[in-house]
Design an enzyme around this catalytic site. Structure first.
Site, PDB file in Angstrom:
ATOM      1  N   TRP A 131       0.883  -1.174   0.000  1.00 33.75           N
ATOM      2  CA  TRP A 131       0.000   0.000   0.000  1.00 33.75           C
ATOM      3  C   TRP A 131       0.920   1.223   0.000  1.00 33.75           C
ATOM      4  O   TRP A 131       1.772   1.353   0.895  1.00 33.75           O
ATOM      5  CB  TRP A 131      -0.857  -0.046   1.277  1.00 33.75           C
ATOM      6  CG  TRP A 131      -1.850   1.059   1.432  1.00 33.75           C
ATOM      7  CD1 TRP A 131      -2.769   1.466   0.507  1.00 33.75           C
ATOM      8  CD2 TRP A 131      -2.045   1.875   2.601  1.00 33.75           C
ATOM      9  NE1 TRP A 131      -3.523   2.486   1.039  1.00 33.75           N
ATOM     10  CE2 TRP A 131      -3.101   2.757   2.315  1.00 33.75           C
ATOM     11  CE3 TRP A 131      -1.432   1.955   3.852  1.00 33.75           C
ATOM     12  CZ2 TRP A 131      -3.555   3.694   3.231  1.00 33.75           C
ATOM     13  CZ3 TRP A 131      -1.891   2.883   4.761  1.00 33.75           C
ATOM     14  CH2 TRP A 131      -2.943   3.743   4.458  1.00 33.75           C
ATOM     15  N   ASP A 212       0.370  -4.971  10.010  1.00 34.33           N
ATOM     16  CA  ASP A 212      -0.688  -4.020   9.679  1.00 34.33           C
ATOM     17  C   ASP A 212      -1.909  -4.791   9.177  1.00 34.33           C
ATOM     18  O   ASP A 212      -1.887  -5.364   8.086  1.00 34.33           O
ATOM     19  CB  ASP A 212      -0.185  -3.049   8.600  1.00 34.33           C
ATOM     20  CG  ASP A 212      -1.228  -1.993   8.287  1.00 34.33           C
ATOM     21  OD1 ASP A 212      -2.005  -1.618   9.189  1.00 34.33           O
ATOM     22  OD2 ASP A 212      -1.273  -1.546   7.122  1.00 34.33           O
ATOM     23  N   LYS A 247     -12.853  -0.819   7.298  1.00 35.99           N
ATOM     24  CA  LYS A 247     -13.524  -1.712   6.357  1.00 35.99           C
ATOM     25  C   LYS A 247     -14.472  -2.658   7.073  1.00 35.99           C
ATOM     26  O   LYS A 247     -15.602  -2.840   6.651  1.00 35.99           O
ATOM     27  CB  LYS A 247     -12.511  -2.554   5.576  1.00 35.99           C
ATOM     28  CG  LYS A 247     -11.172  -1.906   5.350  1.00 35.99           C
ATOM     29  CD  LYS A 247     -11.102  -1.056   4.130  1.00 35.99           C
ATOM     30  CE  LYS A 247      -9.876  -0.177   4.209  1.00 35.99           C
ATOM     31  NZ  LYS A 247      -9.525   0.478   2.972  1.00 35.99           N
TER      32      LYS A 247
HETATM   33  N1  PLP Z   1      -3.217  -0.456   6.025  1.00 31.96           N
HETATM   34  C1  PLP Z   1      -3.671  -1.027   4.916  1.00 31.96           C
HETATM   35  C2  PLP Z   1      -3.000  -2.262   4.414  1.00 31.96           C
HETATM   36  C3  PLP Z   1      -4.752  -0.481   4.245  1.00 31.96           C
HETATM   37  O1  PLP Z   1      -5.181  -1.051   3.132  1.00 31.96           O
HETATM   38  C4  PLP Z   1      -5.374   0.670   4.751  1.00 31.96           C
HETATM   39  C5  PLP Z   1      -6.501   1.237   4.025  1.00 31.96           C
HETATM   40  O2  PLP Z   1      -7.287   2.004   4.354  1.00 31.96           O
HETATM   41  C6  PLP Z   1      -4.862   1.222   5.934  1.00 31.96           C
HETATM   42  C7  PLP Z   1      -3.784   0.633   6.536  1.00 31.96           C
HETATM   43  C8  PLP Z   1      -5.422   2.476   6.527  1.00 31.96           C
HETATM   44  O3  PLP Z   1      -6.555   2.266   7.237  1.00 31.96           O
HETATM   45  P1  PLP Z   1      -7.510   3.512   7.573  1.00 31.96           P
HETATM   46  O4  PLP Z   1      -8.289   3.775   6.346  1.00 31.96           O
HETATM   47  O5  PLP Z   1      -8.299   2.998   8.704  1.00 31.96           O
HETATM   48  O6  PLP Z   1      -6.629   4.638   7.931  1.00 31.96           O
HETATM   49  C1  LMR Z   2      -6.911   1.465  -0.426  1.00 35.37           C
HETATM   50  O1  LMR Z   2      -5.829   0.887  -0.452  1.00 35.37           O
HETATM   51  O2  LMR Z   2      -7.559   1.744  -1.421  1.00 35.37           O
HETATM   52  C2  LMR Z   2      -7.508   1.806   0.897  1.00 35.37           C
HETATM   53  O3  LMR Z   2      -6.668   1.281   1.853  1.00 35.37           O
HETATM   54  C3  LMR Z   2      -7.839   3.231   1.064  1.00 35.37           C
HETATM   55  C4  LMR Z   2      -6.656   4.140   1.126  1.00 35.37           C
HETATM   56  O4  LMR Z   2      -6.608   4.936   2.067  1.00 35.37           O
HETATM   57  O5  LMR Z   2      -5.780   4.083   0.264  1.00 35.37           O
END
Ligand code: PLP
Ligand code: LMR
Length: 398
Positions: A131, A212, A247
């Site tokens: 990510w 995570d 989510k």
């Molecule tokens: N970590 C991962 C792997 C994610 O896909 C996301 C997506 O939102 C997050 C952290 C962040 O979470 P939040 O939207 O609750 O900040």
């Molecule tokens: C995503 O990967 O699309 C989600 O985790 C939302 C984001 O904050 O990027």
């Protein structure tokens, strides 16, 4: 004055949401970009368990005082029960410091700031790919970020041997950011046997595992998805866990997440807990009240908790059904290609292997939006659009 400020290129995921919203092709457009779960009707759900909790909060209305820096005690307990199991020994021994955070992102930021302060020479390693915001958050906290081998496009699996060899080259206290389930962006997870091997290397090399988990319940099930976390704890590792309820409670905008740090002793854990609170205090002082209250109520009421788990599994099962449909339609259209990866991958995402050009064609010619790295959010598919998407994909893959 601000001449030296450089332009922000925009976020590859969130920027796509704006583009999608502004696309006038409302009759056909499909959003498979951002990692958000939509229902069969294409709507963002409000879970029944959340409605029930909000009815309690609203009647009588609660005063909105400041929350403690680390959030509500019932919220923190909920994170611990979910991540480490209800009868966790480390929790009972007082070796887990848990704080409520502003989403999973907030947990990553607080964790990264803490690590950078107390382990200033530690580097952070993320999977290739990961990510994108992982890199931004850890770099933003002042840490150097490297990549470890992970995804193998040739097998649509994990380069496991390379991954293990790479971990053996890392230094004591280097941080390895791991996805316990539903890997973002690939959907490709490690098996339990692979976790066992990898975590032993983490232990031998004295690395710091930072797990995570943003999709608990969307892969196997609530407990199964926490396997890597619980195994690391069982092995006596000092673990960081960031979790998100965005989510699995469909509470994206409430910013609900948690950071838990497992220490070797209660004395160390108490000090860590104090420093996590100080980290929060100097960034945003305390978390927002509403999301904390909703999570506290849902997770600490047996009936609502059971209802919640059922609702998460409904989302999980709908995603699985869409994976199967997409695979079936594409396999019928392009029988010479193997699309079985759709049903092998876990969670919301699928790494489709589409090139950036193919992704742009999908967007421009068919109003189908995916992230440019080829990641598709399966949770945006439904019975009304899955064939359209499959046909569009088949067209650009020809
Ligand atoms: N970590 C991962 C792997 C994610 O896909 C996301 C997506 O939102 C997050 C952290 C962040 O979470 P939040 O939207 O609750 O900040
Ligand atoms: C995503 O990967 O699309 C989600 O985790 C939302 C984001 O904050 O990027």
């Amino acid at each position: 004055m601000f001449e030296h400020v450089t332009a922000y290129a925009g976020d590859p995921i969130l920027g796509l949401m704006d583009k999608f919203a502004n696309d006038p092709r409302t009759d056909i457009k499909v959003n498979l970009g951002v990692g958000v779960y939509y229902t069969e009707d294409g709507k963002l759900p409000v879970l029944e368990c959340v409605k029930a909790a909000e009815a309690i909060i609203a009647n009588p209305p609660r005063p909105r005082g400041y929350l403690p820096m680390d959030g509500l005690p019932g919220y923190r307990k909920a994170c611990q029960d979910l991540l480490f199991g209800k009868n966790s020994a480390v929790v009972a021994e007082g070796r887990v410091a848990t704080i409520a955070t502003l989403g999973g992102s907030g947990a990553l930021k607080v964790g990264a700031d803490f690590i950078h302060q107390w382990f200033p020479t530690a580097k952070c390693y993320v999977s290739n790919p990961t990510w994108g915001n992982h890199i931004s958050i850890f770099e933003g906290a002042g840490m150097e970020v490297g990549k470890y081998p992970y995804y193998d496009p040739a097998t649509i699996g994990v380069k496991f041997d390379e991954l293990c060899e790479f971990f053996k080259t890392l230094n004591e206290n280097d941080v390895v950011l791991l996805h316990p389930c539903c890997h973002n962006p690939t959907g490709v997870d490690l098996t339990r046997e692979q976790w066992d091997v990898l975590l032993q290397i983490v232990k031998d090399q004295k690395l710091i595992p930072f797990m995570d988990i943003a999709y608990q319940g969307f892969g196997e099930d609530m407990d199964g998805d926490a396997y890597a976390i619980r195994r690391a704890v069982e092995m006596g590792l000092p673990v960081f866990v960031s979790n998100s309820f965005s989510k699995n409670l469909s509470l994206y905008g409430e910013r609900v997440g948690g950071l838990s740090v497992v220490s070797p002793t209660k004395e160390e854990s108490d000090k860590v807990h104090g420093q996590l609170k100080f980290t929060v205090r100097r960034i945003y002082s305390s978390p927002p009240a509403h999301g904390n209250a909703v999570v506290d109520i849902v997770m600490n009421d047996d009936k609502l908790f059971t209802q919640w788990v059922g609702e998460v599994y409904e989302m999980r099962d709908r995603i699985r059904e869409m994976r199967q449909k997409l695979q079936d339609v594409l396999s019928a259209k392009l029988p010479e290609r193997d699309f079985s990866y759709f049903t092998k991958q876990q969670g919301m995402f699928s790494f489709t292997g589409l090139t950036a050009e193919q992704v742009v064609r999908l967007r421009d010619e068919f109003a189908v939006y995916m992230v440019e790295n080829g990641r598709m959010c399966i949770a945006g598919l439904n019975n009304a659009n899955v064939e359209y998407v499959a046909n569009a994909m088949a067209e650009v893959l020809k």
